[in-house]
Design an enzyme around this catalytic site. Structure first.
Site, PDB file in Angstrom:
ATOM      1  N   ASN A  22       0.828  -1.200   0.000  1.00 24.68           N
ATOM      2  CA  ASN A  22       0.000   0.000   0.000  1.00 24.68           C
ATOM      3  C   ASN A  22       0.869   1.260   0.000  1.00 24.68           C
ATOM      4  O   ASN A  22       2.092   1.192  -0.044  1.00 24.68           O
ATOM      5  CB  ASN A  22      -0.911  -0.018   1.227  1.00 24.68           C
ATOM      6  CG  ASN A  22      -0.178  -0.522   2.454  1.00 24.68           C
ATOM      7  OD1 ASN A  22      -0.032  -1.720   2.643  1.00 24.68           O
ATOM      8  ND2 ASN A  22       0.357   0.371   3.267  1.00 24.68           N
ATOM      9  N   CYS A  23       0.215   2.444   0.075  1.00 19.88           N
ATOM     10  CA  CYS A  23       0.904   3.737   0.016  1.00 19.88           C
ATOM     11  C   CYS A  23       2.156   3.776   0.884  1.00 19.88           C
ATOM     12  O   CYS A  23       2.228   3.134   1.927  1.00 19.88           O
ATOM     13  CB  CYS A  23      -0.023   4.856   0.499  1.00 19.88           C
ATOM     14  SG  CYS A  23      -1.548   5.036  -0.400  1.00 19.88           S
ATOM     15  N   GLY A  24       3.119   4.570   0.459  1.00 19.77           N
ATOM     16  CA  GLY A  24       4.292   4.815   1.287  1.00 19.77           C
ATOM     17  C   GLY A  24       4.191   6.197   1.905  1.00 19.77           C
ATOM     18  O   GLY A  24       3.856   7.168   1.233  1.00 19.77           O
ATOM     19  N   PHE A 230      -0.859   5.269  -3.477  1.00 21.69           N
ATOM     20  CA  PHE A 230      -1.425   4.152  -4.238  1.00 21.69           C
ATOM     21  C   PHE A 230      -2.924   4.372  -4.232  1.00 21.69           C
ATOM     22  O   PHE A 230      -3.585   4.217  -3.219  1.00 21.69           O
ATOM     23  CB  PHE A 230      -1.060   2.810  -3.605  1.00 21.69           C
ATOM     24  CG  PHE A 230      -1.452   1.630  -4.449  1.00 21.69           C
ATOM     25  CD1 PHE A 230      -0.679   1.261  -5.542  1.00 21.69           C
ATOM     26  CD2 PHE A 230      -2.592   0.896  -4.183  1.00 21.69           C
ATOM     27  CE1 PHE A 230      -1.033   0.187  -6.338  1.00 21.69           C
ATOM     28  CE2 PHE A 230      -2.951  -0.177  -4.970  1.00 21.69           C
ATOM     29  CZ  PHE A 230      -2.166  -0.535  -6.049  1.00 21.69           C
ATOM     30  N   ASN A 250      -1.905   6.837   5.022  1.00 21.45           N
ATOM     31  CA  ASN A 250      -1.726   5.541   4.369  1.00 21.45           C
ATOM     32  C   ASN A 250      -2.861   4.631   4.824  1.00 21.45           C
ATOM     33  O   ASN A 250      -2.980   4.330   6.003  1.00 21.45           O
ATOM     34  CB  ASN A 250      -0.369   4.938   4.757  1.00 21.45           C
ATOM     35  CG  ASN A 250      -0.176   3.548   4.190  1.00 21.45           C
ATOM     36  OD1 ASN A 250      -0.904   3.127   3.297  1.00 21.45           O
ATOM     37  ND2 ASN A 250       0.796   2.835   4.719  1.00 21.45           N
TER      38      ASN A 250
END
Length: 526
Positions: A22-24, A230, A250
């Site tokens: 997932n997102c950073g 993301f 996130n």
């Protein structure tokens, strides 16, 4: 032990070495508040090390969105103001980055309205600065929706505190946004004296190539929050790149529909003498952007209205406190009191936040987003979705750890102190006499023992029980899978989050009204 260069064997179509997460997100701060360009460079490098946590378009150069939120690099903008028209900025000033329409006439119209609203509050717009950019760093898809970029520079008048100054800027921005809501290009990324944002649909490694300010040695900061998106729930757009005005997120806010509806329902009661005319700035929480942007909107309202930043964060994203028997009574009173004013914005959620002084990371009560931190000998604290996002040496590490479910970590760059969950809890529970307020003002609904006893003594059996079950549409499955575990062990049955049963609206049978409601979950759009 296999070599670090060994490629893990494929398992069917699954390639372990091609795993995407997932997102950073993350932040880097100098714990003693010393600004440097090296810290900015380190943040950009760390962001580029998390490229795998975002989406990449077919052109190979357009991303889902990435960005930096920097503590205001004051000397850089003092120098730029001097170069613009020999402007000398006061001790407190603001710079706001604005996305504008590429049509010069429409862009000037937006600038005129924002300038008018800022100056209506007794402030003075000193200049507009064109943000230097390099379009060669962008992909074809990002270029198709590319806005124009300018920065508005505003001086704080004598006799106005910095907090009052930022409130005036907030109200001016919201009034301008209302008037320009039909221009999809107009978006103010930040407009305050404490932070500045650079973000967009470029790849992380290209952000300093696109925004050439970020490569300038004069641009220095002591806190940088960074994020690689993301995309979930909403398609990538320039304004939806993170960080937002306070935070980067996130995860997903899976309660977002209810959160937005409650914000709408409460709008008439959102009156505050510090934010005059707030109820007219509808909606106070956007309903068209991402869930993260809505959360940022609500945080901005609460802090702008005078609420302590830590209280606002713990009100919005509380830990699991209801069933913790060992929880301090005063702290329990804090959470119970605040739960009556705001429902939880429930994740999974990992958040990094900064306001120019505090660098903060917190996880929601589920704790399903990784957040690992490292303190090094150069007084940097680095917190990110994964370890090792920049090349510090192991012998330079002073301490390291992770933020757990419901925990919060704060770095106060003014005092140089690191505050953990216990420190923040102590601060919160001692702010107000919450136990006293609950005792004197809370109205509690108590059970009726006589009614319960009557129901037990005159319990339904036989045909009467079957008739009642049919009347209330209690099926065999509900009795066996849901009610029986509750009766036998006093616990709710555990099931999967998925639901593959046919929708009630398509059934030929009479269904219970609750069957027509279905829980929403975030959908990945890439």
């Amino acid at each position: 032990m296999p070599s670090p260069n060994t490629v893990a064997p494929a398992q069917g179509l699954y390639q372990p070495d091609e795993f995407k997460d997932n997102c950073g997100f993350g932040l880097i701060a100098h714990m003693k508040g010393e600004s440097s360009h090296h810290l900015v460079e380190t943040a950009i490098h760390s962001l580029s090390c998390m490229t795998h946590r975002g989406g990449i378009a077919a052109d190979g150069k357009t991303g889902d969105g990435c960005g930096l939120l920097l503590a205001m690099p004051k000397q850089f903008f003092r120098d730029e103001a001097k170069k613009l028209s020999d402007i000398t900025l006061s001790e407190v000033f603001a710079v706001g980055t604005v996305f504008l329409n590429v049509d010069p006439a429409l862009a000037q119209h937006s600038k005129n309205i924002l300038t008018k609203e800022i100056e209506a509050d007794g402030l003075r717009v000193l200049a507009w600065r064109v943000v230097p950019t390099n379009n060669d760093a962008l992909g074809e898809i990002a270029l198709q929706s590319l806005p124009a970029f300018e920065q508005v520079i505003v001086n704080c008048p004598m006799g106005v505190t910095e907090v009052e100054f930022n409130r005036k800027l907030f109200l001016a921005r919201r009034r301008a946004e209302q008037q320009l809501q039909n221009d999809p290009s107009f978006y103010v990324t930040t407009l305050c004296s404490t932070v500045i944002s650079y973000k967009g649909l470029m790849m992380p490694a290209a952000i300093a190539e696109f925004y050439t300010d970020l490569a300038d040695e004069r641009l220095k900061s002591h806190i940088v929050v960074f994020h690689q998106r993301f995309s979930t729930n909403t398609l990538p757009r320039w304004p939806l790149a993170q960080p937002f005005r306070y935070l980067a997120h996130n995860g997903e806010i899976n309660t977002i529909t209810a959160n937005r509806n409650w914000a709408l329902a409460r709008t008439p009661k959102f009156e505050n003498p510090l934010l005059p005319g707030l109820t007219e700035l509808d909606p106070i929480v956007n309903r068209t952007g991402s869930d993260s942007s809505s959360l940022d909107n609500m945080l901005e309202i609460l802090v702008g209205g005078g609420m302590d930043l830590f209280r606002a964060l713990r009100m919005l994203v509380p830990p699991a406190w209801q069933n913790v028997e060992t929880l301090d009574a005063d702290l329990r009173a804090f959470y119970e009191f605040n739960s009556k004013h705001m429902e939880a914005w429930d994740g999974p959620a990992g958040l990094v936040i900064q306001d120019g002084r505090h660098a903060i990371c917190m996880l929601d009560r589920n704790g399903l987003r990784p957040a690992r931190w490292v303190i090094t000998k150069n007084d940097y604290i680095t917190l990110a979705s994964e370890i090792g996002v920049w090349g510090y040496e192991p012998e330079d590490v002073i301490s390291k750890g992770r933020v757990g479910p419901g925990q919060i970590l704060v770095v106060d760059t003014l005092t140089g102190k690191v505050l953990d969950t216990k420190d923040v809890n102590t601060h919160l529970k001692n702010m107000r006499p919450y136990r006293e307020w609950l005792r004197d003002h809370a109205i509690r609904l108590n059970a009726n023992p006589e009614l319960e006893e009557q129901l037990v003594d005159q319990g339904l059996t036989g045909d009467a029980l079957k008739a009642a079950q049919k009347m209330f549409m209690v099926t065999f499955e509900e009795r066996d899978q849901l009610l029986r575990p509750i009766a036998e062990s006093g616990q709710e049955a555990v099931g999967s989050m998925g639901d593959d049963t046919p929708m009630a609206v398509l059934s030929r049978q009479v269904r219970h009204v609750t069957d027509y409601f279905r829980q929403q979950f975030a959908q990945v759009t890439n």
